[in-house]
Design a protein around this motif. Structure first.
Motif, PDB file in Angstrom:
ATOM      1  N   ALA A 157       0.760  -1.256  -0.059  1.00  0.00           N
ATOM      2  CA  ALA A 157      -0.098  -0.234  -0.062  1.00  0.00           C
ATOM      3  C   ALA A 157       0.931   1.428   0.281  1.00  0.00           C
ATOM      4  O   ALA A 157       1.959   1.304   0.376  1.00  0.00           O
ATOM      5  N   GLN A 158       0.383   2.428  -0.528  1.00  0.00           N
ATOM      6  CA  GLN A 158       1.129   3.671  -0.682  1.00  0.00           C
ATOM      7  C   GLN A 158       2.181   3.644  -1.517  1.00  0.00           C
ATOM      8  O   GLN A 158       2.960   4.674  -1.569  1.00  0.00           O
ATOM      9  N   ASP A 159       2.405   2.528  -2.304  1.00  0.00           N
ATOM     10  CA  ASP A 159       3.713   2.315  -3.087  1.00  0.00           C
ATOM     11  C   ASP A 159       3.365   2.369  -4.510  1.00  0.00           C
ATOM     12  O   ASP A 159       3.496   1.102  -5.332  1.00  0.00           O
ATOM     13  N   MET A 160       2.921   3.559  -4.813  1.00  0.00           N
ATOM     14  CA  MET A 160       2.326   3.465  -6.450  1.00  0.00           C
ATOM     15  C   MET A 160       3.293   3.444  -7.482  1.00  0.00           C
ATOM     16  O   MET A 160       3.051   3.475  -8.756  1.00  0.00           O
ATOM     17  N   ALA A 161       4.541   3.988  -7.278  1.00  0.00           N
ATOM     18  CA  ALA A 161       5.688   4.168  -8.060  1.00  0.00           C
ATOM     19  C   ALA A 161       6.883   3.561  -8.007  1.00  0.00           C
ATOM     20  O   ALA A 161       7.419   2.639  -9.112  1.00  0.00           O
ATOM     21  N   TYR A 162       7.249   3.368  -6.620  1.00  0.00           N
ATOM     22  CA  TYR A 162       8.533   2.557  -6.396  1.00  0.00           C
ATOM     23  C   TYR A 162       8.272   0.999  -6.978  1.00  0.00           C
ATOM     24  O   TYR A 162       9.428   0.506  -7.889  1.00  0.00           O
ATOM     25  N   SER A 163       7.361   0.232  -6.714  1.00  0.00           N
ATOM     26  CA  SER A 163       7.100  -1.217  -6.900  1.00  0.00           C
ATOM     27  C   SER A 163       6.971  -1.371  -8.307  1.00  0.00           C
ATOM     28  O   SER A 163       7.779  -2.216  -8.967  1.00  0.00           O
ATOM     29  N   PRO A 164       6.164  -0.522  -9.071  1.00  0.00           N
ATOM     30  CA  PRO A 164       6.226  -0.612 -10.544  1.00  0.00           C
ATOM     31  C   PRO A 164       7.697  -0.443 -11.410  1.00  0.00           C
ATOM     32  O   PRO A 164       7.953  -0.990 -12.093  1.00  0.00           O
ATOM     33  N   SER A 165       8.410   0.533 -10.559  1.00  0.00           N
ATOM     34  CA  SER A 165       9.597   0.994 -11.386  1.00  0.00           C
ATOM     35  C   SER A 165      10.467  -0.487 -11.271  1.00  0.00           C
ATOM     36  O   SER A 165      11.323  -0.506 -11.858  1.00  0.00           O
ATOM     37  N   LYS A 166      10.604  -0.912  -9.621  1.00  0.00           N
ATOM     38  CA  LYS A 166      11.438  -1.993  -9.872  1.00  0.00           C
ATOM     39  C   LYS A 166      11.126  -3.237 -10.614  1.00  0.00           C
ATOM     40  O   LYS A 166      11.906  -4.006 -11.116  1.00  0.00           O
ATOM     41  N   ALA A 167       9.540  -3.505 -10.704  1.00  0.00           N
ATOM     42  CA  ALA A 167       9.421  -4.485 -11.525  1.00  0.00           C
ATOM     43  C   ALA A 167       9.409  -4.313 -12.926  1.00  0.00           C
ATOM     44  O   ALA A 167       9.983  -5.025 -13.852  1.00  0.00           O
ATOM     45  N   GLY A 168       9.506  -3.173 -13.514  1.00  0.00           N
ATOM     46  CA  GLY A 168       9.887  -2.598 -14.769  1.00  0.00           C
ATOM     47  C   GLY A 168      11.553  -2.928 -14.929  1.00  0.00           C
ATOM     48  O   GLY A 168      12.205  -3.212 -15.868  1.00  0.00           O
ATOM     49  N   MET A 169      12.275  -2.696 -13.925  1.00  0.00           N
ATOM     50  CA  MET A 169      13.767  -2.920 -13.805  1.00  0.00           C
ATOM     51  C   MET A 169      14.120  -4.454 -13.958  1.00  0.00           C
ATOM     52  O   MET A 169      15.051  -4.756 -14.682  1.00  0.00           O
ATOM     53  N   ASN A 170      13.245  -5.268 -13.388  1.00  0.00           N
ATOM     54  CA  ASN A 170      13.545  -6.645 -13.490  1.00  0.00           C
ATOM     55  C   ASN A 170      13.247  -7.005 -14.767  1.00  0.00           C
ATOM     56  O   ASN A 170      14.132  -8.043 -15.497  1.00  0.00           O
ATOM     57  N   GLN A 171      12.134  -6.620 -15.602  1.00  0.00           N
ATOM     58  CA  GLN A 171      12.053  -7.078 -17.127  1.00  0.00           C
ATOM     59  C   GLN A 171      12.820  -6.332 -17.982  1.00  0.00           C
ATOM     60  O   GLN A 171      13.419  -7.101 -18.846  1.00  0.00           O
ATOM     61  N   LEU A 172      13.485  -5.156 -17.568  1.00  0.00           N
ATOM     62  CA  LEU A 172      14.592  -4.553 -18.317  1.00  0.00           C
ATOM     63  C   LEU A 172      15.905  -5.450 -18.342  1.00  0.00           C
ATOM     64  O   LEU A 172      16.585  -5.708 -19.287  1.00  0.00           O
ATOM     65  N   THR A 173      16.255  -5.946 -17.108  1.00  0.00           N
ATOM     66  CA  THR A 173      17.338  -6.815 -16.769  1.00  0.00           C
ATOM     67  C   THR A 173      17.270  -7.853 -17.656  1.00  0.00           C
ATOM     68  O   THR A 173      18.172  -8.421 -18.343  1.00  0.00           O
ATOM     69  N   LYS A 174      16.164  -8.626 -17.753  1.00  0.00           N
ATOM     70  CA  LYS A 174      15.884  -9.841 -18.443  1.00  0.00           C
ATOM     71  C   LYS A 174      15.901  -9.737 -20.087  1.00  0.00           C
ATOM     72  O   LYS A 174      16.732 -10.193 -20.681  1.00  0.00           O
ATOM     73  N   SER A 175      15.401  -8.502 -20.522  1.00  0.00           N
ATOM     74  CA  SER A 175      15.584  -8.136 -21.834  1.00  0.00           C
ATOM     75  C   SER A 175      17.097  -7.868 -22.319  1.00  0.00           C
ATOM     76  O   SER A 175      17.599  -8.297 -23.381  1.00  0.00           O
ATOM     77  N   LEU A 176      17.587  -7.130 -21.522  1.00  0.00           N
ATOM     78  CA  LEU A 176      19.143  -6.555 -21.930  1.00  0.00           C
ATOM     79  C   LEU A 176      19.949  -7.994 -21.847  1.00  0.00           C
ATOM     80  O   LEU A 176      20.920  -8.061 -22.523  1.00  0.00           O
ATOM     81  N   ALA A 177      19.580  -9.013 -20.971  1.00  0.00           N
ATOM     82  CA  ALA A 177      20.438 -10.025 -20.707  1.00  0.00           C
ATOM     83  C   ALA A 177      20.251 -11.284 -21.967  1.00  0.00           C
ATOM     84  O   ALA A 177      21.139 -11.573 -22.551  1.00  0.00           O
ATOM     85  N   ILE A 178      19.097 -11.062 -22.567  1.00  0.00           N
ATOM     86  CA  ILE A 178      18.566 -11.825 -23.950  1.00  0.00           C
ATOM     87  C   ILE A 178      19.569 -11.122 -24.831  1.00  0.00           C
ATOM     88  O   ILE A 178      20.202 -11.858 -25.592  1.00  0.00           O
ATOM     89  N   GLU A 179      19.365  -9.858 -25.114  1.00  0.00           N
ATOM     90  CA  GLU A 179      19.861  -8.956 -26.172  1.00  0.00           C
ATOM     91  C   GLU A 179      21.419  -9.126 -26.229  1.00  0.00           C
ATOM     92  O   GLU A 179      22.236  -9.096 -27.185  1.00  0.00           O
ATOM     93  N   TRP A 180      22.174  -9.062 -24.917  1.00  0.00           N
ATOM     94  CA  TRP A 180      23.569  -8.990 -25.034  1.00  0.00           C
ATOM     95  C   TRP A 180      24.294 -10.107 -24.577  1.00  0.00           C
ATOM     96  O   TRP A 180      25.262 -10.265 -24.527  1.00  0.00           O
TER      97      TRP A 180
END
Length: 257
Positions: A157-180
């Motif tokens: 609760a009350q975490d409307m930006a931090y949690s989504p930003s870290k979830a996005g970071m996790n997906q970014l990590t996976k996408s970069l891992a595949i590409e590189w």
């Protein structure tokens, strides 16, 4: 076969860039990497705090320099990457620690605060990976570790930006891992639970929220910053040669309970 543990975790002479390095976990990681023989570049948007930290570490005999840069500004972060490569001729390791948080009820959460958290945590991580990644691709090797959070998987609760930003970071990590992967660049994330430093900064909310968070951690205590350093070093070392696209949770068992 005999295993040499020292060489398996050896990062001597590696050039490492650590963002968000003027304080907190970024400072701890920078100090740990320098103590293991790496040449460490500390990066922070706050020049005053950055140079104080750099001076403190240099006084302790560590091989570190500081470069002020704003990870949310492409020109600023690219200039930093260019400077590091020109000075050292390579960039072996990137640790993205720059991050911010804001707690507020959903209906009151201001757009400006949403944008700020997303820009620093997600956009800033991407821009830094992009700027450093250009050099890693050219040299055909590199290690990137993004500092995520257990909240990238578990919301609150009350975490409307931090949690989504870290979830996005996790997906970014996976996408970069595949590409590189073909370029011999490993991209991983370390996702800790709350630390005592978070509590001291008031990021756990009121006492009721603090107790609720603590109850979700099977080990029954908050994470210490030094417990995050070890997994980061592992992912940067030769020992993690075949580990990429992984989110390593340092959470006392939260995500499996």
């Amino acid at each position: 076969m005999r295993y040499d543990l020292q060489s398996m975790f050896d990062i001597t002479g590696e050039v490492a860039v650590v963002t968000g390095a003027s304080r907190g976990i970024g400072r701890e990681i920078a100090m740990a990497m320098a103590s293991l023989g790496a040449k460490v570049v500390l990066v922070s948007v706050s020049a005053m705090h950055l140079f104080k930290t750099v001076s403190d570490l240099q006084d302790q005999g560590f091989d570190v320099i500081g470069i002020p840069a704003d990870t949310t500004k492409k020109d600023s972060i690219q200039a930093m990457a260019d400077q590091v490569f020109q000075q050292f001729g390579k960039i072996d390791i990137l640790i993205n620690c720059a991050g911010v948080a804001h707690l507020e009820n959903a209906i009151d959460f201001e757009e400006a605060m949403w944008n700020w958290v997303m820009e620093v945590n997600l956009k800033g991580t991407f821009l830094t990976c992009q700027a450093i990644g250009k050099y890693m691709v050219k040299q055909g090797k590199g290690r990137i570790v993004n500092l995520s959070s257990v909240l990238g998987l578990k919301g609150r609760a009350q975490d409307m930006a931090y949690s989504p930003s870290k979830a996005g970071m996790n997906q970014l990590t996976k996408s970069l891992a595949i590409e590189w992967a073909k370029d011999n660049i490993n991209v991983n994330a370390v996702a800790p639970t709350f630390t005592q430093a978070d509590a001291e900064r008031g990021l756990l909310g009121d006492k009721a929220m603090y107790e609720k968070i603590l109850s979700r951690i099977p080990k029954g205590r908050l994470c210490e910053m030094e417990w995050i350093v070890g997994p980061v070093i592992f992912l940067c070392s030769p020992c993690a040669e075949f580990v990429t696209g992984h989110i390593l949770y340092v959470d006392g068992g939260w995500t499996v309970s």
